[in-house]
Design a protein around this motif. Structure first.
Motif: not given
Length: 331
Positions: A97-99, A113, A164, A168, A265-266, A272, A276-278
């Motif tokens: 999870t990159h959000e 970001t 994402s 996205s 964030s992606m 991405a 991943r969660r973005e």
């Protein structure tokens, strides 16, 4: 393509520092929902704990591990839990999870970001958007609730948000395709053929493309070959490629025709979009665009032309501006 047209506050890092984020946390009166890839900044952690103590309903979700396996959030998780904060790990259906989001009282949301770690307020070029459009704020809340329940989330239509693994790539592609005269790109990674195709097609139809990259910094060994190859191919299409100077580049920004921007964030990276969660957002608020475009122009003016080396020689290529930092590898 939907976009937010008003009441968007832009945060620029490291210029603005922790102040705007700290203010958002301190302004929470009823609820505070936080979803983060990395959360370790002591001042911000203390502020979240203080919000809990004054009666705010705080919920936090933290990504458990980077792709490398490094567990950057364990200390913060235990600190929050010991203080009584409702904290959980993020949804395991996503590789990462990159959000980076915060929702305040169900009325405003930060889409960033930057991570909530000290180096992203001191060493990296990054951006954040504070939005108050209720449809989009509710959508971020809906995704938070779905991820917390390990359920399925379906984005709204139409929406100014990019998610994402849902929409996205499609919406970023459409954003690039919408550029008629000028496309500014401030991204560190270039590892998705569909997005590269849209950028090259824009250049082919006469759009002036200015691309500000971060060079080799923060690119993992398995992404360097694709990124360097992409930059070399775009350069042959007369895309103007420069390298960020003075700061490490962690931002993910696209500006079309000086009137619309995409911040999220992606990275431009298959994972991405697909694993991943973005979260990202498209805005056209004039004040927001003025600040984003102005910062891009300043960074471009202070940058220099970048010629990516032969990708097959990438492992031996050195760039001396910044030392390697394993904690700043782009996911």
């Amino acid at each position: 393509m939907h976009e937010l047209t008003h009441n968007v506050q832009v945060i620029v890092q490291p210029d603005d520092g922790t102040g705007p984020v700290l203010a958002l946390i301190e302004q929470a009166r009823h609820s505070l929902w936080i979803k983060q890839f990395t959360f370790s900044h002591p001042t911000l952690l203390d502020a979240v704990i203080e919000a809990h103590r004054r009666g705010v309903a705080v919920q936090v979700m933290l990504n458990p591990a980077r792709s490398s396996g490094d567990r950057a959030n364990d200390a913060a998780f235990e600190m929050l839990k010991a203080s009584g904060v409702d904290v959980e790990w993020t949804n395991p259906r996503f590789a990462v999870t990159h959000e980076k989001s915060i929702v305040i009282d169900g009325q405003r949301a930060l889409i960033a970001t930057f991570n909530l770690a000290e180096k992203y307020f001191t060493q990296t070029r990054d951006y954040g958007l504070v939005i108050s459009d209720q449809a989009e704020v509710r959508e971020i809340e809906a995704c938070f609730a779905a991820d917390r329940a390990r359920g399925t989330f379906h984005p709204g239509e139409p929406s100014a948000l990019l998610w994402s693994t849902r929409n996205s790539r499609r919406l970023m592609s459409a954003f690039i395709a919408s550029a008629k005269h000028r496309l500014d790109i401030q991204h560190p990674k270039f590892v998705d053929a569909a997005i590269l195709d849209r950028i090259s097609e824009a250049a082919h139809r006469g759009v002036r493309v200015h691309l500000l990259c971060g060079g080799k910094h923060g690119i993992s060994e398995w992404d360097i070959i694709d990124t360097f190859s992409s930059l070399r191919m775009l350069n042959r299409l007369d895309v103007k490629v420069h390298k960020q100077s003075k700061l490490r580049l962690h931002a993910k920004l696209l500006i079309a025709d000086g009137s619309r921007a995409l911040v999220g964030s992606m990275n431009i990276d298959r994972s991405a979009f697909d694993l991943r969660r973005e979260l990202g957002c498209i805005v056209s608020d004039p004040a927001a665009i003025k600040r984003l475009a102005g910062q891009f122009a300043s960074d471009w003016e202070n940058s220099g032309r970048y010629e990516a080396p032969d990708p097959l020689l990438a492992p031996d290529h050195t760039e001396d501006e910044f030392p390697h930092d394993p904690d700043l590898v782009h996911e």
